[in-house]
Design a protein around this motif. Structure first.
Motif, PDB file in Angstrom:
ATOM      1  N   VAL A  82     -48.124 -53.268 -37.345  1.00  0.00           N
ATOM      2  CA  VAL A  82     -47.725 -52.486 -38.518  1.00  0.00           C
ATOM      3  C   VAL A  82     -46.957 -51.247 -38.079  1.00  0.00           C
ATOM      4  O   VAL A  82     -45.902 -50.920 -38.642  1.00  0.00           O
ATOM      5  N   LEU A  83     -47.461 -50.542 -37.073  1.00  0.00           N
ATOM      6  CA  LEU A  83     -46.777 -49.346 -36.579  1.00  0.00           C
ATOM      7  C   LEU A  83     -45.403 -49.698 -36.021  1.00  0.00           C
ATOM      8  O   LEU A  83     -44.404 -49.009 -36.298  1.00  0.00           O
ATOM      9  N   TYR A  84     -45.336 -50.758 -35.236  1.00  0.00           N
ATOM     10  CA  TYR A  84     -44.065 -51.179 -34.650  1.00  0.00           C
ATOM     11  C   TYR A  84     -43.066 -51.547 -35.741  1.00  0.00           C
ATOM     12  O   TYR A  84     -41.903 -51.110 -35.721  1.00  0.00           O
ATOM     13  N   ASP A  85     -43.503 -52.351 -36.707  1.00  0.00           N
ATOM     14  CA  ASP A  85     -42.602 -52.784 -37.782  1.00  0.00           C
ATOM     15  C   ASP A  85     -42.130 -51.597 -38.619  1.00  0.00           C
ATOM     16  O   ASP A  85     -40.975 -51.552 -39.053  1.00  0.00           O
ATOM     17  N   PHE A  86     -43.023 -50.633 -38.851  1.00  0.00           N
ATOM     18  CA  PHE A  86     -42.641 -49.458 -39.629  1.00  0.00           C
ATOM     19  C   PHE A  86     -41.519 -48.695 -38.942  1.00  0.00           C
ATOM     20  O   PHE A  86     -40.553 -48.259 -39.583  1.00  0.00           O
ATOM     21  N   VAL A  87     -41.630 -48.535 -37.635  1.00  0.00           N
ATOM     22  CA  VAL A  87     -40.617 -47.792 -36.895  1.00  0.00           C
ATOM     23  C   VAL A  87     -39.301 -48.565 -36.815  1.00  0.00           C
ATOM     24  O   VAL A  87     -38.214 -48.001 -37.008  1.00  0.00           O
ATOM     25  N   MET A  88     -39.367 -49.861 -36.563  1.00  0.00           N
ATOM     26  CA  MET A  88     -38.167 -50.630 -36.242  1.00  0.00           C
ATOM     27  C   MET A  88     -37.482 -51.258 -37.449  1.00  0.00           C
ATOM     28  O   MET A  88     -36.300 -51.610 -37.370  1.00  0.00           O
ATOM     29  N   ASP A  89     -38.178 -51.418 -38.551  1.00  0.00           N
ATOM     30  CA  ASP A  89     -37.593 -52.053 -39.735  1.00  0.00           C
ATOM     31  C   ASP A  89     -36.826 -51.007 -40.539  1.00  0.00           C
ATOM     32  O   ASP A  89     -37.414 -50.065 -41.086  1.00  0.00           O
ATOM     33  N   ASP A  90     -35.514 -51.172 -40.647  1.00  0.00           N
ATOM     34  CA  ASP A  90     -34.694 -50.182 -41.332  1.00  0.00           C
ATOM     35  C   ASP A  90     -34.893 -50.166 -42.843  1.00  0.00           C
ATOM     36  O   ASP A  90     -34.358 -49.283 -43.521  1.00  0.00           O
ATOM     37  N   THR A  91     -35.622 -51.120 -43.379  1.00  0.00           N
ATOM     38  CA  THR A  91     -35.868 -51.121 -44.829  1.00  0.00           C
ATOM     39  C   THR A  91     -37.176 -50.434 -45.194  1.00  0.00           C
ATOM     40  O   THR A  91     -37.517 -50.327 -46.372  1.00  0.00           O
ATOM     41  N   ILE A  92     -37.930 -49.968 -44.192  1.00  0.00           N
ATOM     42  CA  ILE A  92     -39.232 -49.331 -44.427  1.00  0.00           C
ATOM     43  C   ILE A  92     -39.167 -47.876 -43.985  1.00  0.00           C
ATOM     44  O   ILE A  92     -38.615 -47.557 -42.930  1.00  0.00           O
ATOM     45  N   CYS A  94     -36.009 -41.105 -41.538  1.00  0.00           N
ATOM     46  CA  CYS A  94     -35.311 -42.293 -42.027  1.00  0.00           C
ATOM     47  C   CYS A  94     -34.645 -43.099 -40.917  1.00  0.00           C
ATOM     48  O   CYS A  94     -33.874 -44.006 -41.198  1.00  0.00           O
ATOM     49  N   THR A  95     -34.915 -42.792 -39.660  1.00  0.00           N
ATOM     50  CA  THR A  95     -34.403 -43.576 -38.536  1.00  0.00           C
ATOM     51  C   THR A  95     -35.593 -43.958 -37.654  1.00  0.00           C
ATOM     52  O   THR A  95     -36.670 -43.350 -37.754  1.00  0.00           O
ATOM     53  N   PRO A  96     -35.428 -44.947 -36.791  1.00  0.00           N
ATOM     54  CA  PRO A  96     -36.556 -45.330 -35.924  1.00  0.00           C
ATOM     55  C   PRO A  96     -37.143 -44.167 -35.130  1.00  0.00           C
ATOM     56  O   PRO A  96     -38.359 -44.016 -35.063  1.00  0.00           O
ATOM     57  N   PHE A  97     -36.289 -43.324 -34.546  1.00  0.00           N
ATOM     58  CA  PHE A  97     -36.811 -42.207 -33.762  1.00  0.00           C
ATOM     59  C   PHE A  97     -37.577 -41.224 -34.645  1.00  0.00           C
ATOM     60  O   PHE A  97     -38.667 -40.766 -34.292  1.00  0.00           O
ATOM     61  N   ARG A  98     -37.004 -40.887 -35.792  1.00  0.00           N
ATOM     62  CA  ARG A  98     -37.664 -39.931 -36.680  1.00  0.00           C
ATOM     63  C   ARG A  98     -38.961 -40.511 -37.248  1.00  0.00           C
ATOM     64  O   ARG A  98     -39.948 -39.771 -37.423  1.00  0.00           O
ATOM     65  N   LYS A  99     -38.976 -41.790 -37.542  1.00  0.00           N
ATOM     66  CA  LYS A  99     -40.215 -42.407 -38.044  1.00  0.00           C
ATOM     67  C   LYS A  99     -41.296 -42.403 -36.964  1.00  0.00           C
ATOM     68  O   LYS A  99     -42.480 -42.235 -37.265  1.00  0.00           O
ATOM     69  N   PHE A 100     -40.885 -42.585 -35.717  1.00  0.00           N
ATOM     70  CA  PHE A 100     -41.834 -42.481 -34.602  1.00  0.00           C
ATOM     71  C   PHE A 100     -42.445 -41.085 -34.557  1.00  0.00           C
ATOM     72  O   PHE A 100     -43.665 -40.932 -34.410  1.00  0.00           O
ATOM     73  N   ILE A 141     -50.594 -46.600 -42.646  1.00  0.00           N
ATOM     74  CA  ILE A 141     -49.391 -47.253 -43.154  1.00  0.00           C
ATOM     75  C   ILE A 141     -49.720 -48.609 -43.769  1.00  0.00           C
ATOM     76  O   ILE A 141     -49.145 -49.006 -44.785  1.00  0.00           O
ATOM     77  N   ALA A 142     -50.672 -49.310 -43.161  1.00  0.00           N
ATOM     78  CA  ALA A 142     -50.990 -50.662 -43.634  1.00  0.00           C
ATOM     79  C   ALA A 142     -51.550 -50.674 -45.050  1.00  0.00           C
ATOM     80  O   ALA A 142     -51.352 -51.635 -45.796  1.00  0.00           O
ATOM     81  N   GLU A 143     -52.231 -49.617 -45.439  1.00  0.00           N
ATOM     82  CA  GLU A 143     -52.975 -49.658 -46.703  1.00  0.00           C
ATOM     83  C   GLU A 143     -52.088 -49.747 -47.936  1.00  0.00           C
ATOM     84  O   GLU A 143     -52.366 -50.532 -48.854  1.00  0.00           O
ATOM     85  N   HIS A 144     -51.016 -48.953 -47.997  1.00  0.00           N
ATOM     86  CA  HIS A 144     -50.258 -48.873 -49.250  1.00  0.00           C
ATOM     87  C   HIS A 144     -48.740 -48.871 -49.109  1.00  0.00           C
ATOM     88  O   HIS A 144     -48.050 -48.775 -50.133  1.00  0.00           O
ATOM     89  N   TYR A 145     -48.209 -48.952 -47.904  1.00  0.00           N
ATOM     90  CA  TYR A 145     -46.752 -48.965 -47.768  1.00  0.00           C
ATOM     91  C   TYR A 145     -46.215 -50.361 -48.047  1.00  0.00           C
ATOM     92  O   TYR A 145     -46.751 -51.353 -47.555  1.00  0.00           O
ATOM     93  N   MET A 146     -45.150 -50.441 -48.842  1.00  0.00           N
ATOM     94  CA  MET A 146     -44.647 -51.709 -49.334  1.00  0.00           C
ATOM     95  C   MET A 146     -43.793 -52.429 -48.293  1.00  0.00           C
ATOM     96  O   MET A 146     -42.590 -52.246 -48.232  1.00  0.00           O
ATOM     97  N   PRO A 190     -51.156 -60.499 -49.682  1.00  0.00           N
ATOM     98  CA  PRO A 190     -50.592 -60.141 -48.371  1.00  0.00           C
ATOM     99  C   PRO A 190     -51.620 -59.396 -47.529  1.00  0.00           C
ATOM    100  O   PRO A 190     -52.374 -58.563 -48.035  1.00  0.00           O
ATOM    101  N   GLN A 191     -51.667 -59.721 -46.253  1.00  0.00           N
ATOM    102  CA  GLN A 191     -52.689 -59.139 -45.375  1.00  0.00           C
ATOM    103  C   GLN A 191     -52.147 -58.999 -43.958  1.00  0.00           C
ATOM    104  O   GLN A 191     -51.141 -59.613 -43.594  1.00  0.00           O
ATOM    105  N   TYR A 192     -52.825 -58.175 -43.152  1.00  0.00           N
ATOM    106  CA  TYR A 192     -52.443 -57.927 -41.766  1.00  0.00           C
ATOM    107  C   TYR A 192     -53.579 -58.340 -40.834  1.00  0.00           C
ATOM    108  O   TYR A 192     -54.753 -58.344 -41.210  1.00  0.00           O
ATOM    109  N   ASN A 193     -53.179 -58.632 -39.594  1.00  0.00           N
ATOM    110  CA  ASN A 193     -54.157 -58.880 -38.538  1.00  0.00           C
ATOM    111  C   ASN A 193     -53.955 -57.964 -37.340  1.00  0.00           C
ATOM    112  O   ASN A 193     -54.692 -58.055 -36.368  1.00  0.00           O
ATOM    113  N   SER A 194     -52.940 -57.066 -37.407  1.00  0.00           N
ATOM    114  CA  SER A 194     -52.679 -56.149 -36.299  1.00  0.00           C
ATOM    115  C   SER A 194     -52.128 -54.835 -36.832  1.00  0.00           C
ATOM    116  O   SER A 194     -51.026 -54.804 -37.416  1.00  0.00           O
ATOM    117  N   TRP A 195     -52.855 -53.746 -36.611  1.00  0.00           N
ATOM    118  CA  TRP A 195     -52.348 -52.424 -36.984  1.00  0.00           C
ATOM    119  C   TRP A 195     -51.260 -51.959 -36.020  1.00  0.00           C
ATOM    120  O   TRP A 195     -50.372 -51.197 -36.404  1.00  0.00           O
TER     121      TRP A 195
END
Length: 323
Positions: free
Chosen positions: A296-306, A154-160, A230-235, A288-293
């Motif tokens: 996605v990884l960076y945002d997952f780690v750094m976004d505190d709401t994900i 639940c923190t950036p380091f742990r999500k990494f 992560i990109a496929e189904h994480y909100m 909603p769509q992505y152009n960079s996986w």
């Protein structure tokens, strides 16, 4: 370490997954899509060449210094290994030989599994069909993280760290969420894999075995291609359950990035999913769509709401049929 994320539970929903209804709508409006529901025989030759490429690599690394074995395991072996898991994904949908030759696909999946080093193909097929039928189903869909994963990472380091350890969570999670009795084909998959691994060790030694196993673990962990997990189904956007990616890494992943299209039409091979999007553009262009996986990884780690909690989950009703 960062702040803990706000989410403390999964996003529980009480509606059916959207893919079945959208499939009906699209087929009513674009019946020509049915013509795409056929095997992709090119998959057979692509997989055979990938197996040959890895066999060649096993031979070439056998006498290298360890630092170069590790280097090539990450730079080359990891890409082939992750790509092969997505070839196995295609094979699990009977894309190689068609639904009329289901067992041919199972045997071919065992063959494709060999350069990964660990038995995977048969078990993946069993659980992946549940993922499609019961997307987000509590206690059924093992693509959903466990409560421990959501609570702890639940923190950036742990999500990494969670991203690094993804292959281990995908291996252990089915045993925690939805254990199934072992089948004869899974035993065959295991024995074939052990025989192959022993043969590689006997022929070329421990460095080839390390290259094989390290490539699989690294390729499914901290790796650009792993962004698709992560990109496929994480909100990242509330209310949206499945997301597509239209970037260049689809070339290495059998178009698994076309994930809305894949869940709408799981019996259409990845090669044809761009055609689905083109034919039914009005259904997909505004999702909603992505152009960079990597992003996605960076945002997952750094976004505190994900976090691993950022998934839709359903309490299934009625009879549940599993493979």
């Amino acid at each position: 370490m960062g702040n803990t994320v706000a989410r403390e539970d999964f996003e529980w929903v009480y509606t059916d997954q959207p893919h079945a209804d959208r499939r009906k709508e699209i087929l009513a409006k674009h019946p020509e899509i049915k013509a795409l529901m056929k095997p992709d025989y090119n998959l057979i030759w692509v997989v055979a060449l990938m197996v040959l490429a890895q066999l060649t690599a096993f031979y070439l690394v056998k006498d290298l210094d360890w630092k170069w074995v590790v280097f090539w395991a990450y730079v080359f072996g990891s890409c082939i290994s992750h790509s092969m898991t997505l070839a196995i994904h295609e094979i699990s949908h009977n894309s190689a030989f068609g639904n009329s030759k289901a067992m041919w696909n199972r045997w071919f999946g065992i063959f494709a599994n060999l350069p990964l080093g660990l038995p995977y193909s048969i078990s993946f097929k069993r659980y992946h069909m549940d993922h499609h039928r019961y997307l987000g189903g509590d206690g059924i869909d093992v693509d959903i993280p466990t409560n421990f994963e959501g609570w702890f990472f639940c923190t950036p380091f742990r999500k990494f760290i969670w991203i690094v350890l993804q292959p281990f969570f995908y291996a252990i999670r089915p045993l925690c969420i939805n254990p199934k009795p072992i089948t004869r084909l899974e035993i065959i998959n295991l024995l074939a894999q052990l025989a192959f691994d022993v043969a590689i060790y006997y022929l070329w030694g421990v460095k080839s075995i390390f290259y094989m196993l390290a490539g699989s673990v690294l390729g499914l962990g901290l790796h650009p291609i792993s962004g698709h997990f992560i990109a496929e189904h994480y909100m990242f956007l509330k209310g949206h359950e499945t997301y597509s990616y239209y970037g260049p890494l689809n070339l290495l992943t059998f178009n698994v990035g076309y994930h809305n299209e894949h869940h709408d039409f799981p019996n259409i091979p990845g090669k044809s999913l761009p055609l689905v999007k083109k034919i039914a553009a009005e259904y997909y262009d505004n999702l909603p769509q992505y152009n960079s996986w990597i992003k996605v990884l960076y945002d997952f780690v750094m976004d505190d709401t994900i976090s691993p909690y950022s998934r839709m989950k359903r309490q299934l009703k009625g009879e549940v049929k599993q493979d």
